[in-house]
Design a protein around this motif. Structure first.
Motif, PDB file in Angstrom:
ATOM      1  N   GLU A 198     -70.197 -34.205 -81.533  1.00 54.55           N
ATOM      2  CA  GLU A 198     -71.231 -34.361 -80.507  1.00 54.55           C
ATOM      3  C   GLU A 198     -71.407 -35.837 -80.172  1.00 54.55           C
ATOM      4  O   GLU A 198     -71.525 -36.221 -79.002  1.00 54.55           O
ATOM      5  N   LYS A 199     -71.399 -36.692 -81.192  1.00 54.15           N
ATOM      6  CA  LYS A 199     -71.559 -38.126 -80.947  1.00 54.15           C
ATOM      7  C   LYS A 199     -70.362 -38.687 -80.193  1.00 54.15           C
ATOM      8  O   LYS A 199     -70.518 -39.544 -79.307  1.00 54.15           O
ATOM      9  N   ARG A 200     -69.172 -38.228 -80.539  1.00 50.90           N
ATOM     10  CA  ARG A 200     -67.976 -38.682 -79.805  1.00 50.90           C
ATOM     11  C   ARG A 200     -68.099 -38.347 -78.329  1.00 50.90           C
ATOM     12  O   ARG A 200     -67.726 -39.138 -77.461  1.00 50.90           O
ATOM     13  N   ALA A 201     -68.609 -37.154 -78.031  1.00 49.48           N
ATOM     14  CA  ALA A 201     -68.799 -36.764 -76.629  1.00 49.48           C
ATOM     15  C   ALA A 201     -69.812 -37.673 -75.950  1.00 49.48           C
ATOM     16  O   ALA A 201     -69.640 -38.060 -74.785  1.00 49.48           O
ATOM     17  N   ALA A 202     -70.869 -38.039 -76.661  1.00 52.74           N
ATOM     18  CA  ALA A 202     -71.873 -38.951 -76.085  1.00 52.74           C
ATOM     19  C   ALA A 202     -71.258 -40.311 -75.793  1.00 52.74           C
ATOM     20  O   ALA A 202     -71.552 -40.934 -74.764  1.00 52.74           O
ATOM     21  N   ILE A 203     -70.414 -40.794 -76.693  1.00 57.32           N
ATOM     22  CA  ILE A 203     -69.726 -42.068 -76.464  1.00 57.32           C
ATOM     23  C   ILE A 203     -68.834 -41.969 -75.231  1.00 57.32           C
ATOM     24  O   ILE A 203     -68.780 -42.893 -74.404  1.00 57.32           O
ATOM     25  N   TRP A 204     -68.156 -40.851 -75.086  1.00 56.57           N
ATOM     26  CA  TRP A 204     -67.313 -40.657 -73.902  1.00 56.57           C
ATOM     27  C   TRP A 204     -68.154 -40.660 -72.626  1.00 56.57           C
ATOM     28  O   TRP A 204     -67.751 -41.257 -71.616  1.00 56.57           O
ATOM     29  N   ILE A 205     -69.320 -40.021 -72.650  1.00 59.67           N
ATOM     30  CA  ILE A 205     -70.201 -40.013 -71.478  1.00 59.67           C
ATOM     31  C   ILE A 205     -70.605 -41.431 -71.100  1.00 59.67           C
ATOM     32  O   ILE A 205     -70.556 -41.821 -69.927  1.00 59.67           O
ATOM     33  N   VAL A 206     -71.009 -42.220 -72.096  1.00 62.56           N
ATOM     34  CA  VAL A 206     -71.373 -43.618 -71.823  1.00 62.56           C
ATOM     35  C   VAL A 206     -70.191 -44.358 -71.218  1.00 62.56           C
ATOM     36  O   VAL A 206     -70.343 -45.115 -70.238  1.00 62.56           O
TER      37      VAL A 206
END
Length: 412
Positions: free
Chosen positions: A135-143
């Motif tokens: 989930e955090k990796r996806a958030a980093i990708w969004i940023v």
């Protein structure tokens, strides 16, 4: 007990039973928990796909909590020009090598960028389970995508929270308990039990705010419909709004930890100041956008204690706008005000007193309830959906991209 008292008590019980039956008819689908009988979903050319890719693939972590896989992140370079504690995953230093944005010009069809984002999230960030490293990796990708578009860290905020910050209702506690046994079986859950909301603010001429939300976490599936679709819609919308003159300030919120009790939305609303709350004019939520051939929007607000949606000038304007777009753009938007009660992030805003809009795609069970074809299953995979219903993703993302843009640019 007199006959009169017996009659009164019997009448009250009858009214309550009718109310329960009415509520079940209207809200079983609206809470996303309808399970159609097997005969309805077992069509001749239907099948159950293999997991693609497997949600159990292990990951190696080299950072303080997580491995930064994208090759653009290089920890060994000089820190010159970057101040502050770079041990934070959200320090600008880790995002300094911005990649090229998705191509966008006046000829780019609405929804085209979103479809590319959905496939990327599906294939590279599947099993975005709440409070997990994935989930955090996806958030980093969004940023990273927001920075690639041309936004800066002045426009972006990452709001971290843990389960204990927001798990304050019995409903959330129950949902978390249901997942508790599952979570502890996975070695990629974050020890800190942190999740995060990614918030992008696009200033407008007015300080009045439109909140646009979508959750990016999933269960243990690729999560193309639930909810790469909403996440991708917001990303495309944000890119289109970058160079658009918008009157209202637009706040895009990519919510974490929706699947275990709308926790990201709860945390976001709970931490708004009185001034920020007073500036919000409405909230739009996008979730499961291609669960069927029907593209639904529901708008309105709730009177406390009532399970009937109420309309106002804003929601009536949405109805008129949808009608106009159906005529002029060949869209097939359907209004269903009861969908504001769906179990998704808009409910948190609705229960806080705001006018809300819910966007989603669905089919209809013969009973009349909403029917979500791939929801919370291995079917929720980009490649399965494209193979099974080749035009559905493109149609849904075009429809909702056009509609959302017009909603954001209208005057209220």
């Amino acid at each position: 007990m007199t006959r009169k008292n017996i009659f009164i008590i019997s009448s009250v019980i009858a009214i309550l039973l009718v109310g329960v039956a009415y509520g079940n008819h209207h809200f079983r689908g609206a809470t996303g928990e309808v399970t159609p009988d097997g005969a309805y979903i077992s069509e001749e050319n239907d099948y159950t796909p293999e997991p693609s890719p497997t949600p159990y693939e292990p990951y190696e972590y080299t950072g303080p909590e997580l491995s930064y896989d994208p090759p653009s992140y290089h920890f060994e370079e000089e820190l010159e020009g970057y101040e502050g504690d770079t041990s934070s995953s959200w320090h600008p230093f880790h995002f300094r090598n911005v990649r090229q944005p998705q191509p966008l010009d006046e000829n780019t069809p609405h929804g085209a960028i979103a479809v590319r984002h959905i496939r990327h999230l599906n294939d590279h960030y599947y099993s975005r389970f709440p409070f997990s490293y994935q989930e955090k990796r996806a958030a980093i990708w969004i940023v990273g995508e927001l920075l690639a578009m041309g936004y800066t860290w002045d426009d972006i905020d990452v709001q971290e929270f843990d389960i204990y910050d927001v798990n304050h209702s019995s409903a959330s506690a129950a949902r978390w308990h249901n997942f508790g046994t599952v979570i502890h079986d996975y070695d990629y859950m974050r020890d800190t039990y942190l999740s995060q909301n990614v918030i992008l603010t696009v200033p407008g001429e007015s300080s009045q705010v439109i909140v646009v939300g979508a959750h990016y976490d999933t269960l243990l599936y690729p999560g193309a419909s639930d909810n790469a679709s909403g996440t991708a819609l917001l990303l495309e919308s944000a890119q289109r709004m970058l160079n658009t003159d918008n009157y209202y300030t637009i706040v895009y919120v990519f919510f974490g930890a929706e699947e275990v009790g709308l926790l990201g939305a709860h945390f976001f609303v709970d931490n708004l100041s009185d001034e920020e709350l007073s500036n919000i004019i409405f909230m739009v939520n996008a979730d499961v956008l291609f669960e069927g051939p029907y593209f639904i929007f529901g708008g309105g607000y709730q009177v406390p204690g009532s399970w009937s949606p109420r309309s106002n000038a804003i929601s009536r304007q949405w109805e008129e706008l949808a009608g106009y777009l159906n005529f002029s753009q060949g869209l097939e938007l359907i209004s269903d005000p009861y969908s504001i009660f769906l179990s998704s992030d808009q409910r948190v805003f609705m229960e806080a007193g705001f006018t809300v809009m819910m966007l989603f795609g669905t089919d209809f069970h013969p009973s009349g309830d909403f029917y979500f074809r791939v929801f919370h299953s291995y079917r929720d995979d980009f490649h399965y959906i494209m193979d099974r219903w080749p035009d559905k993703i493109d149609d849904a993302m075009r429809t909702f991209s056009i509609f959302l843009e017009e909603v954001l640019l209208a005057m209220y």
